[in-house]
Design an enzyme around this catalytic site. Structure first.
Site, PDB file in Angstrom:
ATOM      1  N   ASP A  69     115.585  78.948 -10.591  1.00 23.88           N
ATOM      2  CA  ASP A  69     115.397  79.404  -9.214  1.00 23.88           C
ATOM      3  C   ASP A  69     115.379  80.938  -9.118  1.00 23.88           C
ATOM      4  O   ASP A  69     116.211  81.614  -9.729  1.00 23.88           O
ATOM      5  CB  ASP A  69     116.559  78.836  -8.381  1.00 23.88           C
ATOM      6  CG  ASP A  69     116.471  79.209  -6.927  1.00 23.88           C
ATOM      7  OD1 ASP A  69     115.643  78.617  -6.231  1.00 23.88           O
ATOM      8  OD2 ASP A  69     117.237  80.092  -6.494  1.00 23.88           O
TER       9      ASP A  69
ATOM     10  N   GLU B 178     110.583  79.630 -11.102  1.00 20.38           N
ATOM     11  CA  GLU B 178     110.194  79.805  -9.705  1.00 20.38           C
ATOM     12  C   GLU B 178     110.063  81.300  -9.443  1.00 20.38           C
ATOM     13  O   GLU B 178     111.046  82.001  -9.272  1.00 20.38           O
ATOM     14  CB  GLU B 178     111.230  79.202  -8.756  1.00 20.38           C
ATOM     15  CG  GLU B 178     110.722  79.183  -7.335  1.00 20.38           C
ATOM     16  CD  GLU B 178     111.555  79.977  -6.333  1.00 20.38           C
ATOM     17  OE1 GLU B 178     111.171  80.020  -5.166  1.00 20.38           O
ATOM     18  OE2 GLU B 178     112.591  80.555  -6.722  1.00 20.38           O
TER      19      GLU B 178
HETATM   20  C1  GLC Z   1     114.494  80.078  -4.187  1.00 21.18           C
HETATM   21  C2  GLC Z   1     114.585  78.754  -3.444  1.00 21.18           C
HETATM   22  C3  GLC Z   1     114.894  79.025  -1.995  1.00 21.18           C
HETATM   23  C4  GLC Z   1     116.199  79.788  -1.906  1.00 21.18           C
HETATM   24  C5  GLC Z   1     116.165  81.053  -2.753  1.00 21.18           C
HETATM   25  C6  GLC Z   1     117.529  81.637  -2.922  1.00 21.18           C
HETATM   26  O1  GLC Z   1     113.439  80.838  -3.734  1.00 21.18           O
HETATM   27  O2  GLC Z   1     113.397  78.036  -3.590  1.00 21.18           O
HETATM   28  O3  GLC Z   1     114.959  77.829  -1.273  1.00 21.18           O
HETATM   29  O4  GLC Z   1     116.441  80.131  -0.576  1.00 21.18           O
HETATM   30  O5  GLC Z   1     115.699  80.780  -4.062  1.00 21.18           O
HETATM   31  O6  GLC Z   1     118.336  80.815  -3.731  1.00 21.18           O
END
Ligand code: GLC
Length: 635
Positions: free
Chosen positions: A271, A313
């Site tokens: 993430d 991500e």
């Molecule tokens: C990523 C997740 C998102 C979250 C962020 C902080 O972008 O997809 O949902 O708010 O990280 O953890």
């Protein structure tokens, strides 16, 4: 001590030794670049070896068997069989224990990878949808236990389904044990975070930083009077940014990842990785060190748990995205998957403007035709907002379009505020000063289904369904692993109930995180409802993908640019039978001649999606509104 795996001196193991020998080559470089200036790298390598050997020693036999097959075939995930389905456990099944009840549903749809949205123990109350984790070694008690998790992972594996979870690398909850220790004044754990005695440095950093959640959490630092420190908090105040410049933190997170891998996780969604490294004077995103960190994490995992792959991500602009799949010295060595947010943005952009030229340009210019040991995670919607990542360099090529103008148009269009818009969505955390607008809404609602059903407008509903199926056909054929977001296969609409929950009300993303509608699923066999049509169409698309080796992710994707504003076209290259995929992004017929596509006049073609032979109309291929065509020459 905070919870860690106790290092053991494992027995000699020739297989491990071989893997370590191979792994060392790819570990020493990044670790030297990251830590060589400040720490003793040989000592870190020693500790790393012990950590990896300890987890390998503890690895269950069935996972070791999977390790072996994937060591031999490390590109297994590039197969056209891979299809992911992403869900929140509570919204999909209620609890972890009930997930296996729905494996037949997933299998029937064609899913081979189930991704659980955050399921590790979050802080109580607000938790950013579970992305504020207070214990990485426990399952959220509202969902189940770690024991149950292992059983579910086994049940999925037995059915050929890989289990993925989110692992949050940029921050922990401020209630995490490391954070509590830091708060109590323990310098060892204070060094796990980015803490400052006064606001001198925070102020300097702040000059070049962006705000991620300006409406709910402004600024990037928080002062805590109880222990008199400023803490870096990029996202929400309760999410404390980790300090990856500290090799102790690197080892502690790797320990956690391998612990979870031994519980049966085979795909980690890393993430918010873009934010992991910070440097004064930059926006502190996408720094080169992030790719060294990713390589160090991925290659370490490959030594101790080769069955595992990683999905990054990084929701970033086109120029930054490619590096997450490995470029230059990192080629073939960093994340195996990365979310293709640019394909997602361009899908929505072309749909609103009925003009694919920007999409064709962006996809052709910024992305290679294939990657080594890696591919994209393709998707149309996910649990997050849509950030309109359209750059001035790209937009300004298509006057009178400008980037700001186009981003505003898209945000207005999908908020339903543009005349003629079919969408029902909302603005999310707009930052007018930064010219940043973002959008929330479910696939079906943004594609027009909600409005059409409310207005009892059958032709409009028909068009919305076609848009959804075109989106699914796009992500199933583009190259990469298609990721379906729970409920998109039955056209779930926006869910406005989050407004009534004080813990959720200030985060509009909950609008597109509805409950699974199992009642609608029971009616699927009866036929003509929107849910039934979308489900049947999606299932057929995925089945056709699986039967088409040209759609595997290692096969190059060549964008075809014939300056046709209504169509998006690419080829999946093959020596003998290249598949040409065409998508009509408008509600009128669009035609193209076979010679413009360089189809072989001596061969006959068929559409893989319908099985029908290609019939020309007035010498041209004609696609009805929002149609997809996957053309293949007859064998
Ligand atoms: C990523 C997740 C998102 C979250 C962020 C902080 O972008 O997809 O949902 O708010 O990280 O953890």
């Amino acid at each position: 001590m905070a919870r860690t795996t106790k290092p053991k001196t494992p027995k000699a193991d020739p297989l491990f030794d071989l893997r370590w020998q191979r792994g060392q080559r790819d570990l020493i470089g990044p670790l030297t670049r990251l830590y060589g200036g400040t720490h003793d790298v040989p000592a870190i390598m020693d500790r790393l070896r012990t950590l990896l050997a300890t987890h390998w020693h503890d690895r269950p036999d069935d996972l070791r068997a999977l390790d072996l097959t994937r060591d031999i075939d490390p590109d297994w995930f590039l197969s056209q069989d891979m299809v992911a389905y992403v869900f929140y456990i509570d919204k999909f099944a209620g609890t972890l224990a009930r997930v296996p009840d729905h494996i037949p549903y997933l299998k029937d749809l064609g899913v081979s990878h189930a991704h659980f949205m955050p399921c590790l123990r979050p802080r109580p109350g607000q938790s950013d949808g579970g992305h504020a984790v207070m214990d990485y070694r426990a399952i959220n008690p509202a969902l189940g236990t770690m024991e149950k998790f292992e059983t579910v992972a086994k049940a999925c594996r037995a059915e050929g389904i890989d289990l993925g979870i989110d692992i949050v690398l940029n921050h922990t909850a401020r209630e995490h044990e490391w954070a509590s220790r830091a708060r109590e004044g323990d310098p060892f754990y204070q060094a796990f975070y980015r803490m400052f005695d006064d606001d001198t440095l925070p102020k300097q950093y702040e000059k070049s930083l962006l705000e991620i959640f300006p409406a709910q959490s402004s600024g990037n630092f928080t002062y805590y009077p109880d222990f008199k420190k400023w803490v870096w908090t990029t996202f929400n105040e309760y999410q404390w940014d980790l300090n990856w410049e500290n090799p102790e933190l690197f080892l502690a997170i790797l320990d956690t990842i391998l612990h979870l891998a031994n519980k049966g996780v085979t795909i980690f969604r890393l993430d918010a990785v873009a934010f992991m490294w910070k440097k004064m004077g930059t926006i502190c995103q996408n720094l080169p060190e992030v790719h060294d960190l990713l390589q160090a994490l991925v290659q370490s995992t490959r030594v101790a748990a080769p069955a595992v792959i990683h999905k990054a991500e990084a929701i970033v602009g086109p120029a930054d995205l490619v590096a997450y799949l490995g470029t230059g010295r990192h080629e073939g060595k960093v994340s195996n998957l990365a979310h293709h947010n640019n394909l997602m943005v361009q899908f929505w952009s072309s749909l609103a403007s009925r003009d694919t030229r920007l999409m064709t340009y962006v996809m052709k210019t910024h992305f290679p035709e294939s990657f080594r040991h890696a591919c994209f995670a393709t998707y149309i919607r996910c649990h997050d907002n849509i950030g309109w990542a359209i750059t001035p360099e790209d937009a300004n090529r298509f006057p009178p379009m400008t980037d700001v103008g186009h981003r505003n148009f898209l945000a207005d269009f999908y908020a339903g505020d543009f005349e003629g818009s079919f969408a029902r969505g909302e603005d999310f955390q707009s930052n007018p000063e930064a010219g940043d607008r973002r959008t929330v809404g479910s696939f079906a609602s943004l594609a027009g289904l909600e409005r059409a059903l409310d207005e009892d407008d059958e032709p409009a509903a028909d068009l919305a369904i076609k848009r959804i199926l075109m989106g699914h056909a796009l992500i199933a054929s583009f190259g990469g692993v298609p990721h379906l977001y729970m409920g998109d296969e039955i056209g779930l609409l926006n869910d406005y109930s989050f407004h009534d929950d004080p813990d959720l009300a200030d985060d509009g993303r909950w609008m597109h995180r509805p409950q699974m509608d199992w009642a609608a699923v029971t009616t699927l066999p009866q036929g003509r409802t929107p849910a039934a049509r979308i489900h049947a169409g999606t299932k057929a698309i995925l089945a056709t993908r699986k039967a088409t080796p040209q759609l595997a992710s290692h096969i190059p994707t060549k964008i075809v640019d014939i300056s046709h504003p209504g169509l998006f076209i690419f080829e999946r290259l093959s020596d003998d039978r290249t598949v040409t995929c065409l998508f009509n992004f408008s509600e009128t017929d669009q035609s193209v001649t076979p010679w413009a596509l360089k189809l072989d006049p001596a061969r006959r073609y068929r559409d893989l999606l319908t099985g029908a032979p290609l019939n020309l109309k007035d010498g041209a291929i004609t696609l009805p509104p929002y149609a997809s065509l996957w053309l293949i020459p007859e064998g």
